[in-house]
Motif scaffolding. Sequence first.
Motif, PDB file in Angstrom:
ATOM      1  N   PRO A  61       0.818  -1.218   0.000  1.00 38.60           N
ATOM      2  CA  PRO A  61       0.000   0.000   0.000  1.00 38.60           C
ATOM      3  C   PRO A  61       0.851   1.267   0.000  1.00 38.60           C
ATOM      4  CG  PRO A  61       0.077  -0.949   2.200  1.00 38.60           C
ATOM      5  CD  PRO A  61       0.771  -1.927   1.297  1.00 38.60           C
ATOM      6  N   GLY A  62       0.273   2.334  -0.547  1.00 38.25           N
ATOM      7  CA  GLY A  62       0.960   3.608  -0.573  1.00 38.25           C
ATOM      8  C   GLY A  62       0.190   4.611  -1.399  1.00 38.25           C
ATOM      9  N   PRO A  63       0.595   5.872  -1.384  1.00 33.82           N
ATOM     10  CA  PRO A  63      -0.085   6.900  -2.174  1.00 33.82           C
ATOM     11  C   PRO A  63      -0.064   6.542  -3.656  1.00 33.82           C
ATOM     12  CG  PRO A  63       1.470   7.885  -0.635  1.00 33.82           C
ATOM     13  CD  PRO A  63       1.729   6.420  -0.623  1.00 33.82           C
ATOM     14  N   LYS A  64      -1.185   6.754  -4.309  1.00 31.94           N
ATOM     15  CA  LYS A  64      -1.309   6.375  -5.720  1.00 31.94           C
ATOM     16  C   LYS A  64      -0.520   7.328  -6.610  1.00 31.94           C
ATOM     17  CE  LYS A  64      -4.729   5.221  -9.269  1.00 31.94           C
ATOM     18  NZ  LYS A  64      -6.176   5.136  -9.600  1.00 31.94           N
ATOM     19  N   PRO A  65       0.386   6.806  -7.445  1.00 32.59           N
ATOM     20  CA  PRO A  65       1.149   7.678  -8.343  1.00 32.59           C
ATOM     21  C   PRO A  65       0.333   8.058  -9.575  1.00 32.59           C
ATOM     22  CG  PRO A  65       1.814   5.405  -8.660  1.00 32.59           C
ATOM     23  CD  PRO A  65       0.794   5.386  -7.546  1.00 32.59           C
ATOM     24  N   GLY A  70       4.469  10.316 -11.409  1.00 30.58           N
ATOM     25  CA  GLY A  70       4.476   9.518 -10.196  1.00 30.58           C
ATOM     26  C   GLY A  70       3.908  10.251  -8.992  1.00 30.58           C
ATOM     27  N   ASN A  71       4.639  10.200  -7.869  1.00 28.13           N
ATOM     28  CA  ASN A  71       4.206  10.874  -6.636  1.00 28.13           C
ATOM     29  C   ASN A  71       4.961  12.175  -6.367  1.00 28.13           C
ATOM     30  OD1 ASN A  71       2.044   9.538  -5.072  1.00 28.13           O
ATOM     31  ND2 ASN A  71       3.386   7.741  -5.155  1.00 28.13           N
ATOM     32  N   MET A  72       5.797  12.596  -7.299  1.00 30.67           N
ATOM     33  CA  MET A  72       6.569  13.817  -7.073  1.00 30.67           C
ATOM     34  C   MET A  72       5.667  15.037  -6.903  1.00 30.67           C
ATOM     35  SD  MET A  72       9.726  13.295  -6.616  1.00 30.67           S
ATOM     36  CE  MET A  72      10.142  15.040  -6.575  1.00 30.67           C
ATOM     37  N   TRP A  73       4.484  15.018  -7.556  1.00 27.97           N
ATOM     38  CA  TRP A  73       3.597  16.172  -7.453  1.00 27.97           C
ATOM     39  C   TRP A  73       3.169  16.425  -6.011  1.00 27.97           C
ATOM     40  CZ3 TRP A  73      -1.443  15.946  -5.625  1.00 27.97           C
ATOM     41  CH2 TRP A  73      -1.963  14.656  -5.439  1.00 27.97           C
ATOM     42  N   ARG A  74       3.118  15.378  -5.210  1.00 25.07           N
ATOM     43  CA  ARG A  74       2.702  15.547  -3.814  1.00 25.07           C
ATOM     44  C   ARG A  74       3.686  16.430  -3.035  1.00 25.07           C
ATOM     45  NH1 ARG A  74      -1.321  11.843  -2.633  1.00 25.07           N
ATOM     46  NH2 ARG A  74      -1.530  10.141  -4.157  1.00 25.07           N
ATOM     47  N   PHE A  75       4.962  16.400  -3.435  1.00 19.65           N
ATOM     48  CA  PHE A  75       5.987  17.215  -2.782  1.00 19.65           C
ATOM     49  C   PHE A  75       6.112  18.593  -3.429  1.00 19.65           C
ATOM     50  CE2 PHE A  75       7.108  12.796  -2.140  1.00 19.65           C
ATOM     51  CZ  PHE A  75       7.529  12.740  -0.825  1.00 19.65           C
ATOM     52  N   ARG A 106       5.878   5.347  -4.796  1.00 22.37           N
ATOM     53  CA  ARG A 106       6.239   5.012  -6.174  1.00 22.37           C
ATOM     54  C   ARG A 106       6.404   6.286  -6.989  1.00 22.37           C
ATOM     55  NH1 ARG A 106       5.124  -0.490  -6.596  1.00 22.37           N
ATOM     56  NH2 ARG A 106       3.548  -1.268  -5.145  1.00 22.37           N
ATOM     57  N   GLY A 107       7.257   6.197  -8.002  1.00 22.48           N
ATOM     58  CA  GLY A 107       7.407   7.315  -8.926  1.00 22.48           C
ATOM     59  C   GLY A 107       8.095   8.512  -8.318  1.00 22.48           C
ATOM     60  N   LEU A 108       9.234   8.293  -7.667  1.00 20.86           N
ATOM     61  CA  LEU A 108      10.049   9.385  -7.142  1.00 20.86           C
ATOM     62  C   LEU A 108      11.296   9.495  -8.003  1.00 20.86           C
ATOM     63  CD1 LEU A 108       9.830   8.761  -3.278  1.00 20.86           C
ATOM     64  CD2 LEU A 108       8.418  10.263  -4.687  1.00 20.86           C
ATOM     65  N   LEU A 109      11.227  10.372  -8.985  1.00 19.81           N
ATOM     66  CA  LEU A 109      12.350  10.553  -9.924  1.00 19.81           C
ATOM     67  C   LEU A 109      12.767   9.212 -10.527  1.00 19.81           C
ATOM     68  CD1 LEU A 109      14.462  13.132  -7.896  1.00 19.81           C
ATOM     69  CD2 LEU A 109      12.826  13.596  -9.722  1.00 19.81           C
ATOM     70  N   ILE A 113      10.457   3.848  -3.235  1.00 16.63           N
ATOM     71  CA  ILE A 113      11.080   3.609  -1.930  1.00 16.63           C
ATOM     72  C   ILE A 113      10.058   2.939  -1.015  1.00 16.63           C
ATOM     73  CG2 ILE A 113      12.095   4.650   0.126  1.00 16.63           C
ATOM     74  CD1 ILE A 113      13.130   6.902  -1.604  1.00 16.63           C
ATOM     75  N   VAL A 114      10.426   1.775  -0.486  1.00 19.15           N
ATOM     76  CA  VAL A 114       9.624   1.088   0.510  1.00 19.15           C
ATOM     77  C   VAL A 114      10.018   1.624   1.886  1.00 19.15           C
ATOM     78  CG1 VAL A 114       9.126  -1.142   1.589  1.00 19.15           C
ATOM     79  CG2 VAL A 114       9.388  -0.989  -0.901  1.00 19.15           C
TER      80      VAL A 114
END
Length: 538
Positions: A61-65, A70-75, A106-109, A113-114
């Motif tokens: 489980p984790g934030p949906k990319p 990916g998930n970079m937009w969250r940052f 998922r999807g960090l550059l 990362i788990v």
Amino acid sequence: MLRTKLLKCVSYNTTKIFMSTNAETAAFENKLEHYKNLHALDTTDAKPQGWDEAKPFDSIPGPKPLPIIGNMWRFAVPIFGDFYGKDFVDIHRDLNRQYGNISILRGLLGKSIVVLFDPKDFETLFRNEGVWPIRDNIPSLEKYQESRKGVKTFGLVTRQGESWFRFRSVVNPILMQPKNIARYTDKMNLVADELVDNIKHLAKQNKDGEMPDDFRNELYKWSLESVGVVTLDTHLGCLKRDLKADSEQQKIINNAIQFFDLMYKLDFRPSLYKYMNTPDWKQYVSVIDFLVETNIKHINRALDKLAKQENDPENEIKSVLQQLLKKDKDTAVAMAMDMMLAGIDTTGRILGAGLYYLGKYPEKQEQLRKEAQALLKNKDTPITKEVLAKAPYLKAVVKEVTRLAPIGIGNMRRTQKKLVLAGYQIPENTDVMSSNLVISLMDAHFPKARDFLPERWLSQCPADISHKNANPFILAPFGYGPRSCIGKRLANLELDVAFLKIARNFEISWPHKDMKFATTTLYGIADPLKIRVKPVDD
């Protein structure tokens, strides 16, 4: 032009070349072959126990990319990005609350990362890290190293695999040997005395004895001076009262602090530096160039000094720098660079956090002072290795400070074989992070976890708060295993001496709201360290 200038700096002022004996070389090559065989076994494709019953990696489980980004937009995106502007510790807490003991970003550059929150999984991760542990390289340092081909700039920090093992095998017997570091107790004592004198001077500037807003810079001066006497065989004079803002010593401190600030902007926040020479990247290169040039200059001076002593029968190789130079000049330069980068902001932060906690918990401070008074007859009595061996409460204070305020919020490893963590299949070559700080602050692991209780680390401690109830893999302020911090013995010596000296000389108070802590590349205090100090009676 900068590369040419650096290459010129590497033209050492002596032609003396230190070589290992043929016997030492042969012994090392045999050792290397043995570890190669172990490494081959570590990287086997065999399935671990429980693999077939574990849930698939894709179901962690984790934030949906989002597609592509990916998930970079969250940052990166204000208002809509749920991680935008948040401290990494708070992000980890959010992940733990929402997803439990394991989650994935998922999807960090281009990578994932788990993140782990169960110390049992920490143990599994680190017990399977292999003989050549791998953690993700720092992209900005890799790019810098690539731009400076021919210049030996870093040691352990940029190496992996066999290259890392070769370097670590050279420096480990020198920097991890207790007796080598214990030799510096008298010098650390002198550096701590200079810090104490400066605190006295600063206290007189304010009727309340309150330290100025920039007091942390005094701690950085102390940490640089401490690193200098070990890695450069030099008293740099960082704690002189008349130190100018444009002095070399202050420039080293400023550049070392800037180094971590810029790394955070380049590698932990969205940046285009990999594709163009951004202003932050240009400044980063300038910062590292200055630190490399300065290190090489001081090592050249040490080499000149050693060359003059070479034929002196009374000369005995004792210092860390001399031992490193005896192995190899490039090794000495690279190790000095690593320790200068890693040893200024880091120990300065830990000492600062410790002074804050001692000020906030006066009864714990008084216990430390009683131990200091019992061991040090007068306020200026030198601290020796024998004194430190009789200071259990001091050691407990340092451990508790590093539990509450470690410089890193967790430890990263790249798996080298299949693992089962938290009931999920983790393939090889997966980046996995143990979230040590978040669970260190949970009552389930450390009762009264947010309180400063050094006694929890004493052998004679009430069972309900004893550290013995906690999994030992939770506390890892210097990392774990073969890839743990090479400078941890030196850092502990610096901190032991400084805390004991300060407790013997001052009563510290903290008459302000609680200190704010924050994470950039490193974790630590984020408000001005305006402790108040009052000299104690002899």
